[in-house]
Design a protein around this motif. Structure first.
Motif, short mmCIF file in Angstrom:
data_model
loop_
_atom_site.label_atom_id
_atom_site.label_comp_id
_atom_site.label_asym_id
_atom_site.label_seq_id
_atom_site.Cartn_x
_atom_site.Cartn_y
_atom_site.Cartn_z
N GLN A 150 -15.58 22.36 -5.14
CA GLN A 150 -16.90 21.93 -5.55
C GLN A 150 -17.16 20.54 -4.98
N ASP A 151 -18.40 20.11 -5.04
CA ASP A 151 -18.77 18.78 -4.56
C ASP A 151 -18.50 17.77 -5.68
N SER A 152 -17.24 17.76 -6.11
CA SER A 152 -16.76 16.89 -7.19
C SER A 152 -15.41 16.35 -6.75
N VAL A 153 -15.40 15.12 -6.24
CA VAL A 153 -14.21 14.57 -5.59
C VAL A 153 -13.75 13.30 -6.30
N TRP A 154 -12.47 13.30 -6.65
CA TRP A 154 -11.80 12.14 -7.24
C TRP A 154 -10.88 11.56 -6.19
N GLY A 155 -10.60 10.28 -6.25
CA GLY A 155 -9.66 9.75 -5.28
C GLY A 155 -9.28 8.30 -5.49
N PHE A 156 -8.35 7.88 -4.64
CA PHE A 156 -7.88 6.51 -4.60
C PHE A 156 -7.96 6.02 -3.17
N PRO A 197 0.80 -1.23 0.00
CA PRO A 197 0.00 0.00 0.00
C PRO A 197 0.84 1.29 0.00
N ALA A 198 1.94 1.32 0.73
CA ALA A 198 2.77 2.52 0.77
C ALA A 198 3.38 2.81 -0.60
N GLU A 199 3.75 1.76 -1.33
CA GLU A 199 4.33 1.94 -2.67
C GLU A 199 3.27 2.45 -3.65
N VAL A 200 2.07 1.92 -3.53
CA VAL A 200 0.97 2.35 -4.40
C VAL A 200 0.63 3.81 -4.10
N TYR A 201 0.52 4.14 -2.83
CA TYR A 201 0.19 5.51 -2.43
C TYR A 201 1.22 6.51 -2.95
N ALA A 202 2.49 6.16 -2.87
CA ALA A 202 3.56 7.07 -3.31
C ALA A 202 3.38 7.45 -4.78
N VAL A 203 2.84 6.55 -5.58
CA VAL A 203 2.63 6.84 -6.99
C VAL A 203 1.33 7.63 -7.20
N VAL A 204 0.21 7.12 -6.68
CA VAL A 204 -1.09 7.75 -6.98
C VAL A 204 -1.24 9.13 -6.36
N LYS A 221 -0.12 -10.25 -0.45
CA LYS A 221 1.13 -9.61 -0.88
C LYS A 221 0.87 -8.49 -1.88
N GLU A 222 -0.38 -8.23 -2.14
CA GLU A 222 -0.77 -7.19 -3.10
C GLU A 222 -1.54 -6.09 -2.39
N SER A 223 -1.97 -5.13 -3.18
CA SER A 223 -2.86 -4.07 -2.70
C SER A 223 -4.08 -4.04 -3.60
N LEU A 224 -5.22 -3.77 -2.99
CA LEU A 224 -6.43 -3.52 -3.76
C LEU A 224 -6.51 -2.01 -3.91
N LEU A 225 -6.42 -1.54 -5.15
CA LEU A 225 -6.49 -0.11 -5.45
C LEU A 225 -7.86 0.20 -6.03
N VAL A 226 -8.56 1.13 -5.39
CA VAL A 226 -9.88 1.56 -5.84
C VAL A 226 -9.77 3.02 -6.29
N HIS A 227 -10.25 3.29 -7.49
CA HIS A 227 -10.31 4.66 -8.00
C HIS A 227 -11.78 5.05 -7.98
#
Length: 183
Positions: free
Chosen positions: A106-112, A21-28, A119-125
């Protein structure tokens, strides 16, 4: 438009990434790199605050092709947006709200969102528009109800497709980088 007619977009896509998760977060959370994976954002730069910190503002450079919901008066070609980080929890979540032309959130929010999964991460966009943004109000201002319904349906499909495409590209970026560094 009255509150009962205000559109609500809510979309999400997910993918497993072979990284912590820390590696994924560093990118996104590095929005300046978003041109590597976004179907529309070409990248950009932080204009205020520390990069990726809550309250910091990012100026995005974007480009949209002519064929995207081609019948509707949406922005085409290149344009600039400003977004403010509203959540930044390393290894867990990163979200930003789009500004209007006056620089207000605005009430328009994008995120991860990121969760460990073995051993993986589940990434939700995810994307949520709770009430119509300045841009959506402008696009739909001269549409009748049938055209609005058609626009919201087609725009919703476009957003869902963009979320999925973004995740596929992010997965490749992260996993390729990790292989190159031997992590």
């Amino acid at each position: 438009m009255s509150g009962t007619q205000t559109p609500l977009f809510r979309s999400r896509a997910q993918i497993h990434v072979s990284a912590a998760p820390a590696e994924v977060y560093a990118v996104v959370s590095d929005l300046a790199r978003s041109g590597e994976w976004s179907p529309e954002c070409l990248g950009g730069e932080w204009t205020t605050g520390a990069p990726g910190a809550v309250g910091s503002v990012f100026r995005g450079e974007n480009e949209r092709s002519e064929d995207v919901v081609s019948w509707a008066p949406v922005v085409r070609g290149k344009w600039t947006t400003f977004a403010e980080v509203v959540a930044a929890e390393p290894g867990r979540t990163f979200q930003w709200a789009m500004h209007n032309s006056s620089g207000e959130k605005q009430d328009s929010v994008w995120g991860f969102s990121i969760e460990p999964d073995g051993k993986e991460s589940l990434l939700v966009h995810h994307f949520r528009m709770g009430s119509a943004t300045e841009g959506i109000r402008g696009i739909t201002a001269e549409m009748d109800e049938e055209q609005k319904q058609q626009f919201f349906a087609e725009w919703g499909e476009k957003v869902a497709g963009d979320l999925a495409a973004t995740l596929e590209r992010i997965k490749v970026v992260i996993e390729t980088e990790l292989r190159a560094t031997g992590s």
